[in-house]
Design an enzyme around this catalytic site. Structure first.
Site, PDB file in Angstrom:
ATOM      1  N   THR A 167       0.886  -1.167   0.000  1.00 14.80           N
ATOM      2  CA  THR A 167       0.000   0.000   0.000  1.00 14.80           C
ATOM      3  C   THR A 167       0.920   1.211   0.000  1.00 14.80           C
ATOM      4  OG1 THR A 167      -1.775  -1.039   1.272  1.00 14.80           O
ATOM      5  CG2 THR A 167      -1.577   1.319   1.522  1.00 14.80           C
ATOM      6  N   THR A 185      -4.229   1.686  -2.479  1.00 14.29           N
ATOM      7  CA  THR A 185      -3.754   0.300  -2.571  1.00 14.29           C
ATOM      8  C   THR A 185      -4.576  -0.504  -3.566  1.00 14.29           C
ATOM      9  OG1 THR A 185      -3.252  -1.670  -1.231  1.00 14.29           O
ATOM     10  CG2 THR A 185      -5.286  -0.548  -0.722  1.00 14.29           C
ATOM     11  N   ARG A 195     -13.719  -7.569  -1.570  1.00 15.84           N
ATOM     12  CA  ARG A 195     -13.106  -7.350  -0.249  1.00 15.84           C
ATOM     13  C   ARG A 195     -12.577  -5.925  -0.162  1.00 15.84           C
ATOM     14  NH1 ARG A 195      -7.735  -5.656   1.420  1.00 15.84           N
ATOM     15  NH2 ARG A 195      -7.324  -6.504   3.473  1.00 15.84           N
ATOM     16  N   GLY A 219      -0.296  -2.985   5.685  1.00 16.12           N
ATOM     17  CA  GLY A 219      -0.243  -4.338   6.228  1.00 16.12           C
ATOM     18  C   GLY A 219      -1.625  -4.960   6.262  1.00 16.12           C
TER      19      GLY A 219
HETATM   20  N1  ASP Z   1      -3.592  -2.574   4.136  1.00 15.16           N
HETATM   21  C1  ASP Z   1      -3.830  -3.084   2.810  1.00 15.16           C
HETATM   22  C2  ASP Z   1      -5.084  -3.882   2.798  1.00 15.16           C
HETATM   23  O1  ASP Z   1      -5.351  -4.600   3.744  1.00 15.16           O
HETATM   24  C3  ASP Z   1      -2.751  -3.930   2.256  1.00 15.16           C
HETATM   25  C4  ASP Z   1      -1.345  -3.652   2.686  1.00 15.16           C
HETATM   26  O2  ASP Z   1      -1.019  -2.559   3.112  1.00 15.16           O
HETATM   27  O3  ASP Z   1      -0.517  -4.562   2.597  1.00 15.16           O
HETATM   28  O4  ASP Z   1      -5.770  -3.844   1.800  1.00 15.16           O
END
Ligand code: ASP
Length: 316
Positions: A167, A185, A195, A219
């Site tokens: 992201t 993201t 989702r 994350g």
């Molecule tokens: N936070 C983002 C999500 O859950 C993905 C990421 O930052 O890795 O879509």
């Protein structure tokens, strides 16, 4: 007031644009949008915008949000297909609609009405990365089964976390001391269609309030959603914690969650005085910083918050 841009490491391609805006007296919100727009256009970044990794069906779905710390004005889009400029569209939601979050076909419709240019977001490279586990895994009966199988395996595979997650987030502070934050993201790769992660959820992956500070997450979004992590960091500061303690407490809360698909959550924060900091629930993570005094982008270590930090769930 000192000018500041901070964010996830992949934001570096957008920081010069963002800082140009801040240096010429522009607003924090404009700087955030300009910086993230560059990352969304970068085909080499498989976690954001054009070239992002697709969902289980092979469709790239984007989530993004923006928040203005002056007024708490916010805009977000989720599960957006066919348009790379998710952060600009989040800005349209904020500025032009009486809404905060627009999703799916409604988001695409808004992009058309606002004159955005459509684009096939799936690049050859992203498709090849997406294809690999299907080929390795063979086929399963339903999307849900395939999702669980892939999600479980990928989140535990040290070779692959860079494929599954990623992201961009940026927090800016302008010459007037205003804060703004943005997150964009393509979400969790191989995600179930539709989702939505934490990035477009105000309070989960993104929050900014000039009076106390701002925070953004990357994350495993489901964990940040369950803890309202970005808002928690800002609220902890409101209750008197220093930024470093607020970040550490929020990370400690994340560690308390039971989650079969647990993976790292990273948080960046800026307080109302413009002090910055970042933590991660995993070791060895970094974030970047650019200030008005220098043309360099500096990479800094995030404080690692180990699992035993925070109050146990039973004691609540
Ligand atoms: N936070 C983002 C999500 O859950 C993905 C990421 O930052 O890795 O879509």
């Amino acid at each position: 007031m000192s000018l500041l841009l901070t964010g996830s490491v992949n934001a570096h391609v957008g920081f010069p644009d963002g800082m140009d805006i801040l240096r010429s007296g522009g607003s924090a919100i404009d700087a955030v949008v300009a910086a993230i727009r560059r990352v969304e256009a970068n085909p080499g970044d498989h976690s954001v915008g054009y070239g992002g990794l697709p969902n289980l069906l092979g469709e790239v779905e984007l989530d993004a949000s923006i928040m203005d710390g002056r007024t708490l004005a916010s805009g977000a889009v989720a599960a957006l297909q066919g348009y790379q400029d998710a952060i600009d569209l989040a800005r349209v939601v904020m500025d032009e609609l009486p809404h905060v979050l627009v999703v799916g076909s409604g988001a695409s419709r808004l992009a058309v009405e606002a004159g955005f240019t459509s684009r096939d977001l799936l690049t050859h490279e992203a498709r090849a990365i997406w294809d690999a586990p299907f080929t390795e895994a063979g086929t399963a009966d339903t999307y849900r089964v395939r999702m669980r199988e892939l999600a479980g395996r990928l989140s535990q595979d040290p070779e692959r976390p860079h494929d599954a997650h990623g992201t961009v987030n940026v927090i800016a502070r302008d010459a007037a001391g205003n804060l703004a934050s943005g997150v964009s993201t393509s979400g969790w790769a191989w995600k179930f269609p539709g989702r939505v992660g934490d990035s477009p959820i105000i309070g989960a992956g993104n929050y900014a309030d000039n009076r106390w500070g701002a925070a953004t997450c990357t994350g495993r979004g489901e964990m940040a959603q369950r803890c309202c992590t970005a808002h928690s960091v800002v609220s902890f500061m409101r209750c008197g914690m220093r930024l470093s303690d607020a970040l550490r407490t929020a990370a400690g809360d994340l560690h308390q969650l039971e989650d079969d698909y647990r993976s790292e959550v990273n948080i960046i924060g800026v307080d109302r005085e413009g002090r910055h900091g970042a933590v991660s629930t995993a070791p060895g993570k970094t974030y970047i910083l650019m200030t008005g005094d220098s043309h360099d982008i500096v990479e800094l270590e995030r404080t690692y918050v180990p699992p035993n930090d925070g109050s146990p769930m039973e004691s609540r």
